[in-house]
Each structure stands twice: as structure tokens, then as C-alpha cells.
Design a protein around this motif. Structure first.
Motif, PDB file in Angstrom:
ATOM      1  N   GLN A  87     -18.893 -62.158  43.596  1.00 55.70           N
ATOM      2  CA  GLN A  87     -17.598 -61.461  43.585  1.00 55.70           C
ATOM      3  C   GLN A  87     -17.751 -59.998  44.006  1.00 55.70           C
ATOM      4  O   GLN A  87     -16.878 -59.440  44.668  1.00 55.70           O
ATOM      5  CB  GLN A  87     -16.995 -61.554  42.176  1.00 55.70           C
ATOM      6  CG  GLN A  87     -15.545 -61.117  42.073  1.00 55.70           C
ATOM      7  CD  GLN A  87     -15.388 -59.646  41.715  1.00 55.70           C
ATOM      8  OE1 GLN A  87     -16.345 -58.998  41.281  1.00 55.70           O
ATOM      9  NE2 GLN A  87     -14.193 -59.114  41.911  1.00 55.70           N
ATOM     10  N   ASN A 137     -10.931 -73.060  55.554  1.00 55.64           N
ATOM     11  CA  ASN A 137     -11.572 -71.850  55.025  1.00 55.64           C
ATOM     12  C   ASN A 137     -12.812 -72.145  54.183  1.00 55.64           C
ATOM     13  O   ASN A 137     -13.503 -71.219  53.740  1.00 55.64           O
ATOM     14  CB  ASN A 137     -10.581 -71.051  54.167  1.00 55.64           C
ATOM     15  CG  ASN A 137      -9.519 -70.363  55.010  1.00 55.64           C
ATOM     16  OD1 ASN A 137      -9.788 -69.937  56.120  1.00 55.64           O
ATOM     17  ND2 ASN A 137      -8.303 -70.274  54.481  1.00 55.64           N
ATOM     18  N   THR A 141      -8.089 -67.494  48.901  1.00 60.12           N
ATOM     19  CA  THR A 141      -8.326 -66.194  48.268  1.00 60.12           C
ATOM     20  C   THR A 141      -7.851 -66.178  46.816  1.00 60.12           C
ATOM     21  O   THR A 141      -8.603 -65.829  45.900  1.00 60.12           O
ATOM     22  CB  THR A 141      -7.608 -65.078  49.049  1.00 60.12           C
ATOM     23  OG1 THR A 141      -8.127 -65.038  50.387  1.00 60.12           O
ATOM     24  CG2 THR A 141      -7.836 -63.724  48.396  1.00 60.12           C
ATOM     25  N   CYS A 157     -19.639 -60.204  48.084  1.00 60.63           N
ATOM     26  CA  CYS A 157     -19.145 -61.101  49.134  1.00 60.63           C
ATOM     27  C   CYS A 157     -17.616 -61.059  49.188  1.00 60.63           C
ATOM     28  O   CYS A 157     -16.961 -60.528  48.298  1.00 60.63           O
ATOM     29  CB  CYS A 157     -19.625 -62.538  48.887  1.00 60.63           C
ATOM     30  SG  CYS A 157     -21.414 -62.709  48.774  1.00 60.63           S
ATOM     31  N   SER A 158     -17.072 -61.667  50.225  1.00 65.24           N
ATOM     32  CA  SER A 158     -15.620 -61.690  50.401  1.00 65.24           C
ATOM     33  C   SER A 158     -14.975 -62.660  49.406  1.00 65.24           C
ATOM     34  O   SER A 158     -15.655 -63.500  48.805  1.00 65.24           O
ATOM     35  CB  SER A 158     -15.275 -62.121  51.826  1.00 65.24           C
ATOM     36  OG  SER A 158     -15.641 -63.475  52.036  1.00 65.24           O
ATOM     37  N   SER A 159     -13.651 -62.554  49.272  1.00 61.58           N
ATOM     38  CA  SER A 159     -12.920 -63.456  48.374  1.00 61.58           C
ATOM     39  C   SER A 159     -13.023 -64.909  48.834  1.00 61.58           C
ATOM     40  O   SER A 159     -13.111 -65.828  48.020  1.00 61.58           O
ATOM     41  CB  SER A 159     -11.443 -63.042  48.296  1.00 61.58           C
ATOM     42  OG  SER A 159     -11.303 -61.767  47.724  1.00 61.58           O
TER      43      SER A 159
END
Length: 422
Positions: free
Chosen positions: A230, A311, A35, A233-235
Motif C-alpha cells: 500500500q 486491470n 482502485t 505500490c499503486s492502488s
């Protein structure tokens, strides 16, 4: 030294340097986490855009005219240093209106260091000091790699992410300072009065004013997707996508190395770089990409999550969508460097506009629905469209075919092995 000897040396050092940059990138991911690293690299992309705007692509104009006449290098060094002082002031004002995860002070250091670096680098390239520049750059990146690895191995500054960001940015500042010192020590005494170079400075502004438009558009073509990802979408997805883009930098390593030499040589004497040589270089890039694509398709689905971390399991599919774009961008890099050297900036600009219109429209429509895979696919289509336009220009100008740039045969493979391998 012949073109191919210089090129081979540059490719070797670019490879070494890119490995260090890749390791720095990986260590920052491990130290910051998925993240925080995504946010950090996003901030770096924003700072890079500010650098581009503040520089006004003056390095392109300086490189072009200094390559044509090396007597201009000393007075132009004084000119870019005065320009840098003005840009420091503008940067200090601008940064106070923006917010970065790295903090305002480090953002300013990053921007000013990169501005100094691109100006000094452009003058060293004009002097054909490829070896010296590559050696110093690789040495500093090795130092940053070692320091970050030490921090990772022994948990130094654990829990204090700002220090890791500072190590990276201060490393760039040290590199910029060293390159400036090396350039300053190598300058000859200025024998030209300011009145003699004032027309050249005017020409540099004119050249750079066209180049900045093309470079801003190219930056948006290659980085606009960051802003959409950014936002929608998710970090973690952002971090995955940025790493796909950075992985692509490995694939375009050789084209960038070629372009860094092709531009000053084309600018200094158009007879040095013939159409046949440009076509041969593009076919060599095609050979590399064929083998690289096969390896990536077969291995990357296991390699990427293992190498980057659990991840980063979204990278593989996005990378597959991006591969055609990376190939197209590689060909464009070669062609654009040659065109800039023969002062065909408007052709590069038009190709960039074609690519930007496709990327912007596609990102706006598809990223909110399909995420990073759509971003990769749209970017590929945009890059391919820009490349097709440049190839069409060459076809119209020189009465050649697209296959002359892309389709290789056994003779090309033998030529590639002879020129680029030991």
C-alpha cells in the motif's frame, strides 16, 4: 460420527462457503472497481487486526477448555458476553482515532460482529456442532451473494459504493446474531457457580495470552506485506496483490477445514489424533497441491484477467511466486492446530517469529524496488521457514522424518480418494 465423516462434511461445506465468499469478493471488485476495492479490502485487513487485538485470542482459550469440559460452555457463554460488552466500549473509542473508507459506523459494526462470531463459533466447535455452524454460515453467504449479484445485474445503487460495503458488513452482523441465538437456545442450565469457573477463566487468560502473541505474529506474517504494498505500490497493484492473497484462501480451504476440527479434537483427547493421522493429513494436502499447482500454472495466465477484469493482469506472476508459500502455509495450518490442541503454543510462537523476521526484512528491502512480485516471493520464503521449524520440532520430538509429512506414494493417493471423495 467418525473423524473422517465429520471432516468430509466440513470440507464440503467449507468448499460451498468459500465459493460464496469468492463470489462476494468478485462482485465487490466489479461493483467498486479495482482502485476502490483495493482500498476497501485494505481497510478490512486493518479492521481484522483490530479484531485480533481486542479479542486477545480469548476464543482459542475458550475453545480449548470448553472442548475439554462441555459443562463449562454455559458459564463461559456468559463470560464472553460480558467481555464483548467491554470490547464494544474499547472499539467505539479506538475507531474515532482512525479513518476508514467504509466509515466509522460500519467499521464498528464489522469489528463487533466478528468478535461475537468468533466467540460463538469457538463454543459451537467445542460442542462439536460442525454441521449446524457450517449450514448457517453458508446460507448467509448465499444471501449476500444473491443481493450483491442483483445489485450488479440491475445496477442497483449505481454510483453509491458505500451501500455495497454496507451490504457485505450487515450480512456478517446478521450471521453473528443468528449464531449467537442458535448457541443461546442450545445452552443447558448453568449448574456451576462463578467461584467454580474462576480458575478456568484464569487459565483461559493464561492460554490466550500466549496464543495472542503467536496469532498477532502470524497475522503480521500474512498481512504485513499489505502495508508495504500500500505504501510503495499503486492502488491497482495493491488490489492485484490482495486478490492473489484471497485466491490463496481457496488453496488453503481444506487445511483450514481440517484444522477447525483437529484443534478441538486434539484438545479434548490427545489419543484421538495420533502422529500417524497428522502425517497422513499433511500428505493428503501435498497430493491436492501437486494437482492444483499444475492446473494454475497452465491456465491462470488467461483465467485471472478474464475473471477479475483487465486491470488484474499483475496477478499471475505474483501467484506463481506465492504458490510454494501457500503450500507451506497449508502444512503449517495442520501442524499448528495439532500443536495448539496438545498445548504446544510456544512451538507455534517460535515458528511464527522465524517467519516474521524473514518477511519483515524481505518486505522492507525488496518491495520498494520490485513491487508485488517481491512481496509474494518473500512471503513464500517466510512461510517455508516457519514450516521447516515445525517439521524439525516433530522430528526431534517423535524421531520421524520430513518425508513422513510430505512425500506421498500410491497408497496415499488411494487412501485420499477413499477418505475424501464420495
Amino acid at each position: 460420527m467418525s473423524f473422517y465423516k465429520v471432516l468430509k462434511h466440513t470440507i464440503v461445506f467449507k468448499l460451498i462457503n468459500t465459493v460464496f465468499v469468492f463470489l462476494i469478493n468478485l462482485l465487490l471488485i466489479r461493483l467498486l472497481g479495482a482502485t476502490a476495492s483495493g482500498i476497501f479490502f485494505y481497510d478490512i485487513a486493518v479492521c481484522s487486526f483490530i479484531i485480533l487485538l481486542l479479542s486477545w485470542s480469548m476464543d482459542s482459550g475458550v475453545n480449548y477448555y470448553a472442548s475439554k469440559n462441555n459443562q463449562l460452555i454455559t458459564p463461559l457463554f456468559g463470560f464472553v458476553m460480558l467481555l464483548l460488552l467491554v470490547q464494544v466500549l474499547f472499539c467505539w473509542i479506538l475507531i474515532h482515532f482512525l479513518k476508514f473508507s467504509i466509515g466509522s459506523f460500519l467499521a464498528i459494526i464489522f469489528i463487533i460482529s466478528n468478535l461475537a462470531l468468533i466467540y460463538a463459533t469457538s463454543l459451537l466447535y467445542a460442542l462439536k456442532k460442525f454441521r449446524l455452524l457450517n449450514s448457517v454460515t453458508s446460507s448467509i453467504n448465499l444471501l449476500i451473494t444473491v443481493i450483491l449479484f442483483y445489485c450488479f445485474k440491475f445496477k442497483v445503487f449505481a454510483g453509491t459504493q458505500q451501500y455495497y460495503m454496507a451490504i457485505y458488513i450487515i450480512g456478517i452482523a446478521i450471521l453473528a446474531l443468528l449464531i449467537l441465538i442458535i448457541l443461546l437456545l442450545g445452552l443447558k442450565k448453568n449448574t456451576l457457580p462463578f467461584v467454580a469457573i474462576s480458575p478456568v477463566i484464569k487459565n483461559i487468560f493464561s492460554y490466550s495470552s500466549v496464543a495472542i502473541i503467536s496469532n498477532v505474529i502470524t497475522f503480521l506474517v500474512t498481512r504485513m506485506d499489505y502495508f508495504f504494498v500500500q505504501k510503495y505500490c499503486s492502488s491497482v497493484a495493491l488490489s492485484n496483490y490482495i486478490q492473489v492473497s484471497k485466491f490463496g484462501q481457496l488453496l488453503i480451504l481444506i487445511p483450514i477445514a481440517i484444522a477447525s476440527i483437529l484443534f478441538p479434537l486434539s484438545a479434548s483427547d490427545t489419543r484421538l489424533i495420533t502422529l500417524d493421522k497428522v502425517q497422513q493429513l499433511c500428505r493428503s494436502i501435498t497430493i491436492i497441491f501437486v494437482f492444483a499447482t499444475i492446473i494454475i500454472i497452465l491456465t491462470a495466465h488467461r483465467f485471472l484477467p478474464w475473471f477479475y477484469g483487465g486491470n488484474f493482469d499483475q496477478m499471475y506472476i505474483a501467484l506463481l511466486f506465492y504458490l510454494p508459500g501457500f503450500f507451506a502455509f497449508s502444512i503449517t495450518t495442520i501442524l499448528a492446530a495439532h500443536l495448539a490442541g496438545i498445548k504446544q503454543l510456544k512451538t507455534n510462537l517460535t515458528a511464527s517469529v522465524v517467519a516474521l523476521s524473514i518477511v519483515f526484512t524481505g518486505d522492507l528491502l525488496f518491495i520498494p524496488v520490485m513491487g508485488i512480485n517481491a512481496a509474494a516471493a518473500v512471503s513464500s520464503i517466510g512461510y517455508i521457514a516457519g514450516t521447516v521449524y515445525l517439521l524439525f520440532w516433530y522430528k526431534k520430538k517423535y524421531n520421524c522424518t520430513t518425508s513422513d509429512f510430505i512425500v506421498f506414494n500410491k497408497k496415499d493417493i488411494i487412501y485420499f480418494l477413499h477418505q475424501f471423495l464420495p
